[in-house]
Structures are given as C-alpha cells and as structure tokens.
Scaffold this motif. Structure first.
Motif, mmCIF file in Angstrom:
data_model
loop_
_atom_site.group_PDB
_atom_site.id
_atom_site.type_symbol
_atom_site.label_atom_id
_atom_site.label_comp_id
_atom_site.label_asym_id
_atom_site.label_seq_id
_atom_site.Cartn_x
_atom_site.Cartn_y
_atom_site.Cartn_z
ATOM 1 N N VAL A 123 0.836 -1.203 0.000
ATOM 2 C CA VAL A 123 0.000 0.000 0.000
ATOM 3 C C VAL A 123 0.869 1.250 0.000
ATOM 4 C CG1 VAL A 123 -1.736 1.288 1.285
ATOM 5 C CG2 VAL A 123 -1.903 -1.199 1.136
ATOM 6 N N TYR A 124 1.852 1.288 0.873
ATOM 7 C CA TYR A 124 2.699 2.481 0.969
ATOM 8 C C TYR A 124 3.511 2.699 -0.297
ATOM 9 C CZ TYR A 124 2.156 4.286 5.719
ATOM 10 O OH TYR A 124 1.688 4.902 6.841
ATOM 11 N N TRP A 125 4.272 1.696 -0.688
ATOM 12 C CA TRP A 125 5.157 1.889 -1.836
ATOM 13 C C TRP A 125 4.364 2.044 -3.131
ATOM 14 C CZ3 TRP A 125 8.566 -2.730 0.133
ATOM 15 C CH2 TRP A 125 9.298 -2.299 1.229
ATOM 16 N N GLY A 126 3.274 1.296 -3.253
ATOM 17 C CA GLY A 126 2.450 1.431 -4.452
ATOM 18 C C GLY A 126 1.797 2.787 -4.549
ATOM 19 N N SER A 127 1.300 3.309 -3.427
ATOM 20 C CA SER A 127 0.646 4.618 -3.460
ATOM 21 C C SER A 127 1.643 5.741 -3.712
ATOM 22 C CB SER A 127 -0.103 4.857 -2.145
ATOM 23 O OG SER A 127 0.786 4.865 -1.043
ATOM 24 N N THR A 128 2.825 5.636 -3.127
ATOM 25 C CA THR A 128 3.849 6.657 -3.379
ATOM 26 C C THR A 128 4.290 6.630 -4.832
ATOM 27 O OG1 THR A 128 4.617 6.490 -1.083
ATOM 28 C CG2 THR A 128 6.117 7.495 -2.686
ATOM 29 N N VAL A 132 -1.384 -9.679 -3.520
ATOM 30 C CA VAL A 132 -0.201 -9.060 -2.911
ATOM 31 C C VAL A 132 -0.594 -8.255 -1.675
ATOM 32 C CG1 VAL A 132 1.614 -7.346 -3.252
ATOM 33 C CG2 VAL A 132 1.123 -9.005 -5.056
ATOM 34 N N VAL A 133 -1.649 -7.432 -1.798
ATOM 35 C CA VAL A 133 -2.077 -6.591 -0.682
ATOM 36 C C VAL A 133 -2.530 -7.451 0.495
ATOM 37 C CG1 VAL A 133 -3.800 -4.909 0.070
ATOM 38 C CG2 VAL A 133 -2.687 -4.640 -2.157
ATOM 39 N N ILE A 134 -3.343 -8.462 0.211
ATOM 40 C CA ILE A 134 -3.855 -9.329 1.279
ATOM 41 C C ILE A 134 -2.730 -10.145 1.913
ATOM 42 C CG2 ILE A 134 -5.365 -11.291 1.768
ATOM 43 C CD1 ILE A 134 -7.210 -10.266 -0.457
ATOM 44 N N SER A 135 -1.831 -10.655 1.081
ATOM 45 C CA SER A 135 -0.748 -11.497 1.595
ATOM 46 C C SER A 135 0.166 -10.728 2.535
ATOM 47 C CB SER A 135 0.063 -12.080 0.431
ATOM 48 O OG SER A 135 -0.743 -12.898 -0.384
ATOM 49 N N LEU A 136 0.483 -9.478 2.187
ATOM 50 C CA LEU A 136 1.358 -8.694 3.054
ATOM 51 C C LEU A 136 0.656 -8.314 4.348
ATOM 52 C CD1 LEU A 136 3.220 -6.486 0.444
ATOM 53 C CD2 LEU A 136 4.185 -8.253 1.899
#
Length: 747
Positions: A605-610, A712-716
């Motif tokens: 979430v963080y790296w993807g949104s940035t 990916v989001v759920i797994s992390l």
C-alpha cells in the motif's frame, strides 16, 4: 483511450464544442449517477448471457461487496482487541481526557473537543466512572471495561472501509479498481492497528473519508443543482467538514481541498455567460451556507457542549480567563477574594492574552543580559505567582496600620514578589528571546531599588463598573506602563528555552498598542485581611470570548510542541520517512511479558501509493506535452476524469503532507495517515487509467492483473498481522518482519 463512463464537469451548460470548460454530453440516470455511454457492440465478442444468480449478484454488487468488506473490516479492527490490558501509547492522554468528561472537570488540550467527548461517551457507555488515571504502561483495573472503549473507537476505523468503497465508485473507478482501493484501506496494517486503541486517529480518518465521499457525490450531482439530493450532499459535506475539524485541526487540510474545488466550481459558473446572475448568486449563497456556516456551527457547537459538560474546576483552568475560572464549581479563583485592591494586598496577576498565564518569578536568573531573577508567565498554580501591591518609592513606606489606599487608573505602584521579596523591574537590557523588547526581571527588595521598579496602572475596562478609580478582582482589565521607560509589560506567545523551563517570556514592549491583549492584565486571586470577601464570580464570561480564547490558547500550545534538542525522542520521525515506509513506531514497551504492537504500514500500500503519485505526474506531463504539440487524443470527458479522479486526490495528498514538511513541531508516523488515503485514491486512478485498454480487449486478463494485486495486498497484511493483533512472547520470533533497520520490530 476508451472511457466507459462520462464524468461530470462543474460549471455551466453542457456544450460539446466548448473544450475550455471540458463539458461533454452526459448520460445521467435519475439518481444523478453517470451511466455508461452508448457504444457499438460487437455481437461476436459479446459475452454470454449471465445466469440469474450471477446477474443478481452483479446488480446488487453495490450492496453485497461493501457489506462483505465491512464485515472483514470489523474483524481486522476488533479481533483480540482486549488482549493487551495495559495503557498503550497515547491512550494515556486521550483516555485521561475522557475521564475528565465523566468527572466533568475542565482540562486543556491542543486538539478540539469532539473526538475526546466521544472517548468520554464510550467510557460512559462502558460504565466507567472516570477514576482511573490512565498512566502509560499501567494495567487497567478490573472495573474499567477498556475493551468496550476500544471497540467503540475501532468502529470508526472499520467504517472507513465501506466509505472508501463508495468514494471510489463516485470517482468513476471501474469495479476492479473500486475493490482494490477498498482492499488497500481494509488491509492497511497501520490503519487496522491505530483503530484498535483509545485514540483520536480512527475518528479523524473516518470523518476525512466521509468528507471526501460527500465532496465526490456532490460533484456528481452538478447537473441537478438545487434539487433535494444536491442540497442534502452539500450540507452533509459541511457537517462532515465541521466534524473532521472538531476532532483535530488536521481536518482543516481536508477543508482546504473542498474549498479549492468550490472556488474552481464557482469560477467556472462565473464564466458561463448564459447563466442568470440570480442563479449564480444562489450558487454562491448555497455554498457559503453549506460549506462555511454549517462547518463553523458544528465546530462551535462542539465547544459549547465542551463548556457545558466541564462545569467543575480541573487541571486546565489556568489556560482560561479569570472570569471563566471563577464560574467553575470548586474553583479557588476569586473565592472569598476582596473585590478592591489596596496597598498591601497579595494577588495573582493573569495575562488576558489568549492562552495567557500568571505573572511568575523564581530564584533562577537569566543566563545572559542582566543575570537578574527571571520573570515569566506560568499556567499552573504556584506560590511563585503571588505579588504584593506596594506604593512607589516617592510615597511613604507601606504601613499595615495606616488607612487603606486603593490604587486605580494612573496610579504608580510597585509589585513585590511574595516569595523572594524582589521588585518587578525593567531596564534597557534586551529581552532574552524577543530582542526588540526590554528585559523584565525581579530586582532589589522593599528597601533597595530605584525608579525602574515603578509601574503606572492604566485601566482599560471593568466588567462590573465604569469607575476606574480602583482595581477590582477579576473584572478590571489594566495595563502596566513602565514609568521611566514608557514601555508596557507584555507576555506574548514566545516560550523561553529550557533554562527558563519553557515558560512564557515576559518583556516590556516599546510600542504603545492599547488593543494588544497580551499587554492586558487582571487580578485573578486576592488576599487582604482588612477587606471583606465578595463574589466577583457572579459576572459571567461570554461564550464567544471563551471560544476564541481557548482556540488561540490551543494554537499557541500546538506551536510550542517543537523537538527538544536536549532530549531524544525515539518515537518521533521525519516527513521524508513516511511515504517510503522508512520507519515504524513501537506503541508500548518491548518486554517479553507485554503484548507488543508496532505501528507500520502495508509495504504494498505504501510503496504502491507513493509510486502512483510519480506515475500520475508523468502521465499528466506526457499529455500536456502531447497537447502542446497539437495532438488531441483525449476526449473532454477523459480530461474531466483525470481532473477530478486523479488530480484532486493528488491535491488532497499535497494539502495533508506538505504542511508537515514546513512544521517545526515534533512529528510522528501517524501524522501521514490522512495523506495516505489520498495516495491510495491516486493509486486507484492510475491503475484504472492504465488498464482501460486492457479492459476493452481482454477482460479476463484485466481481472488476472487485479487479482494479482489483490493477492499481494492481502498477503502482506497477513504476513504482518502480528503487529496488528499483538505480538506475544519473545520479539525475536518476528525477526523475519524486520526488513530494514528502522523497522524496530526486534532489537
């Protein structure tokens, strides 16, 4: 570019040839939502008819999907929420503030009251009586149902998920993107963690989310101006703005985003020459009422309730005016105080500036300048706040047996510090911080001194009388003019360094500005055995004066929250660390016997949104260059979609992030959480935009791409679930989660 749903432009009449306002023919249903534009269908490629079950699920997806997301959200926010039975992180502050509401004791804090009143409400609903002190790391007593209070707070965090779902729909994102945005909020570990405690952040996030939803929905109803639904969402936007601002002032950044949109909207309408002036005026009045008056009323109402509930004297009294304090139950301010000041009277003198304290001195001296005894303003009750009113040196010495003398307007007096016997004094030495003013010190004693110990009283007003010949407890506002230098005693908003205990600097200001409230003083408490007691507290302090006074005091204290160079704050972080998830935060002790929580976001979430912020910047730059070169590859509806679905979320991110770049105050990772939401919305737009060609050519491949992102989001989130639900035992068992040194999950 394929654009399946036309967005609505703010502005005036729709004109397909008027590219300046990016207006296009729309396809709007009766409820104001934008439907798919008609397109030619290739019968060979048309999908097979859906079964009745799938068709029903498809039709009711707008209810079924958010319901399922919400159920999972409540699980992630509430699962094992009572596992840790100790006061965790800032529960020590906000739980204590909730206790003050239950005991109805007046307190002071830098944040507006709505969120803390809700904390107090949760305690009331839990049967809590307000007796627990909420000391950090202390175990909750059995009679305090802290689990219920946490559940109450977590509800706000859980409800952010369905609000995010409907916001993504209103921004015209396609269904796969709507689900991704919702999942990013649902599976954001930091959101889930911070929602599980008695804090204000879940409420702040919830009202931030609702404000964006109301704005997005109101935008979609531009073609139904002045309809019932249009007014409903306009005023709901105002209520939401008022609520988010009443929780924390960070809500002002969200207010600024809506204000930016409103200014653009009205500017477009102003440019529509076909719009009648009366209609334009109606739009202006509606927005002033809905987006200015309503939020202000909500904000003020929260303070009215705050003052109404907190009727007893408490630890925050000193931040308020003396008149306000005198009307609190159980207060000592003005209690049994004689009304009129006489020579020999012992009194405390309060600065009437917003957030002003009590005139104070102590034995410590200035490290530079005159090196005489310090004079400051101090907000807490202390014997060092007491001063004697004495005659000046040109008059006979004070005689306790002589007839009483009452100083008043134009009287020249001395003020003697009761604990050290020194005179309030000023001279031509520069003040320690405000170099343009003169230093104020305590010097000499009752017999040793000079004319620089003399102060001329200038009465400004009196709430009880028009007679200025006397100084009255609580009701008389006066200034103290240095008789020799002509400067005025002032206590502004400047704090002394650590050697002055961070107390407020008192100076003698050269400028004569009668309207400067920081040069206004009043007697707060008064002792004189020769004078009868009175009831100065019978005079009420007006609500608006108290409202403004408290807000300025909050602002002053907020500005004083700067990093202390003499102390190391292991929990603080810098603004540049947040978007790249460079650092986390330990919310409690790290002993093996303690259930441990680590405030860290979902890396995807963080790296993807940035990353999406930079991608959107590149996309906009690309299309601007193409447009400048004469290419017209974007339809007006697509330009609108970029504008409102992409650029406004980016504007929201900047408005919530850049202020912390400029702030001098101490900052922590949770200050980024409102900005993170706008980065998530930006991620949704970018993915929705770049996958549109894929959506037309191969829907199966499109869903495969999104399914991968979901996974990916759920797994992390699952991988880092322990930092959300609580880590029990030795922290070394989670060393696989320490990807970077700053992620101090293990030492």
């Amino acid at each position: 570019m394929v654009f399946e749903q036309d967005a609505q432009t703010t502005g005036a009449a729709h004109n397909g040839h008027n590219l300046r306002r990016r207006n296009v023919a729309d396809h709007t249903s009766s409820n104001g939502t934008v439907t798919q534009a008609p397109q030619e269908v290739d019968k060979k490629k048309s999908p097979k008819p859906q079964t009745s079950v799938l068709k029903t699920l498809d039709e009711w997806e707008f209810l079924i999907a958010p319901l399922l997301f919400t159920l999972v959200s409540f699980f992630t926010r509430m699962y094992k929420i009572g596992l840790s039975n100790i006061v965790t992180w800032d529960e020590a502050h906000f739980g204590k503030f909730g206790s003050h509401y239950l005991k109805r004791e007046f307190y002071f804090d830098v944040h507006p009251p709505l969120g803390k009143m809700l904390v107090g409400l949760s305690g009331y609903m839990a049967g809590y009586n307000g007796s627990f002190e909420f000391k950090s790391g202390e175990t909750y007593p059995e009679e305090l149902n802290y689990t219920f209070m946490r559940l109450f707070n977590s509800t706000f965090g859980a409800l952010c998920v369905p609000v995010a779902y409907y916001t993504a729909r209103e921004l015209n994102f396609r269904r796969p993107t709507v689900w991704l945005v919702t999942l990013m909020v649902l599976c954001e570990n930091s959101y889930a963690t911070i929602s599980r405690f008695i804090l204000l952040d879940s409420m702040l996030l919830f009202f931030t989310f609702t404000t964006v939803l109301c704005w997005a929905r109101f935008h979609r109803l531009q073609n139904q101006s002045f309809s019932f639904e249009w007014f409903f969402w306009l005023f709901l936007s105002g209520i939401s703005i008022g609520c988010v601002t009443s929780v924390k002032w960070v809500g002002l950044f969200c207010t600024a985003l809506v204000g930016l949109y409103t200014a653009e909207d009205l500017w477009n309408k102003f440019g529509d020459l076909k719009m009648p002036k009366t209609t334009l005026a109606s739009h202006v009045v509606a927005r002033v009422a809905g987006l200015i008056v309503v939020p202000l009323l909500v904000y003020m109402f929260s303070f009215w309730v705050h003052f109404l509930v907190l009727e007893n004297s408490g630890p925050g009294d000193a931040q308020m005016s003396s008149l306000f304090q005198a009307n609190l139950r159980g207060t000592e301010v003005g209690k049994d105080s004689p009304l009129e000041i006489a020579h020999g009277s012992r009194a405390t003198i309060k600065n009437m500036g917003y957030g002003g304290g009590l005139l104070h001195s102590h034995v410590q001296t200035y490290p530079e300048g005159s090196q005489q005894q310090q004079v400051t303003c101090y907000h807490h009750k202390d014997a060092n706040n007491d001063w004697f009113f004495y005659p000046n040196r040109n008059e006979p010495l004070y005689d306790p047996e002589a007839p009483l003398v009452f100083p008043g307007d134009k009287s020249v007096i001395r003020l003697i510090h009761s604990q050290t016997g020194r005179n309030l004094h000023s001279h031509t030495v520069s003040a320690p911080v405000t170099k343009g003013d003169y230093e104020v010190s305590s010097y000499g004693n009752t017999t040793i001194g000079d004319e620089k110990d003399h102060w001329t009283v200038e009465v400004i007003s009196d709430a009880a009388s028009r007679d200025r010949s006397k100084i009255r407890t609580l009701t008389t506002a006066f200034r103290l003019k240095h008789t020799s230098l002509g400067c005025y005693l002032r206590a502004g908003t400047v704090n002394l360094p650590q050697w002055g205990f961070k107390q407020i600097e008192v100076t003698c200001v050269k400028q004569n500005n009668p309207r400067d409230v920081y040069t206004h003083w009043n007697v707060e408490a008064h002792w004189n055995e020769k004078l009868p007691a009175s009831d100065p507290g019978s005079y009420k302090s007006p609500f608006f004066r108290d409202f403004i006074h408290l807000n300025v005091a909050m602002m002053t204290s907020n500005n004083a929250l700067v990093p202390d160079p003499d102390k190391q704050d292991d929990l603080a972080s810098h603004f540049w660390q947040w978007p790249i998830l460079h650092v986390g935060l330990r919310m409690c002790g790290w002993d093996d016997k303690i259930v441990k929580y680590f405030l860290l976001g979902n890396p995807a979430v963080y790296w993807g949104s940035t990353l999406s912020l930079f991608v959107l910047g590149g996309l906009v730059t690309w299309y601007l260059i193409r447009w400048q070169r004469g290419y017209e590859e974007l339809k007006p509806s697509e330009i609108d979609y970029i504008h409102y679905g992409g650029l406004y979320p980016v504007a929201g991110w900047f408005l919530h992030y850049l202020p912390f770049v400029a702030m001098a105050r101490v900052t922590y990772v949770h200050h980024y959480y409102p900005a993170l939401y706008f980065a998530i919305l930006t991620t949704g737009f970018v993915l929705d935009w770049v996958t549109r060609p894929l959506a037309r050519r191969n829907r199966g491949l499109e869903w495969a791409v999104y399914a991968t992102l979901y996974a990916v989001v759920i797994s992390l989130f699952v991988l880092f679930r322990a930092i959300v639900f609580g880590m029990q035992g030795n922290h070394q068992q989670w060393r696989h989660l320490k990807w970077f040194d700053k992620w101090r999950i293990t030492d």
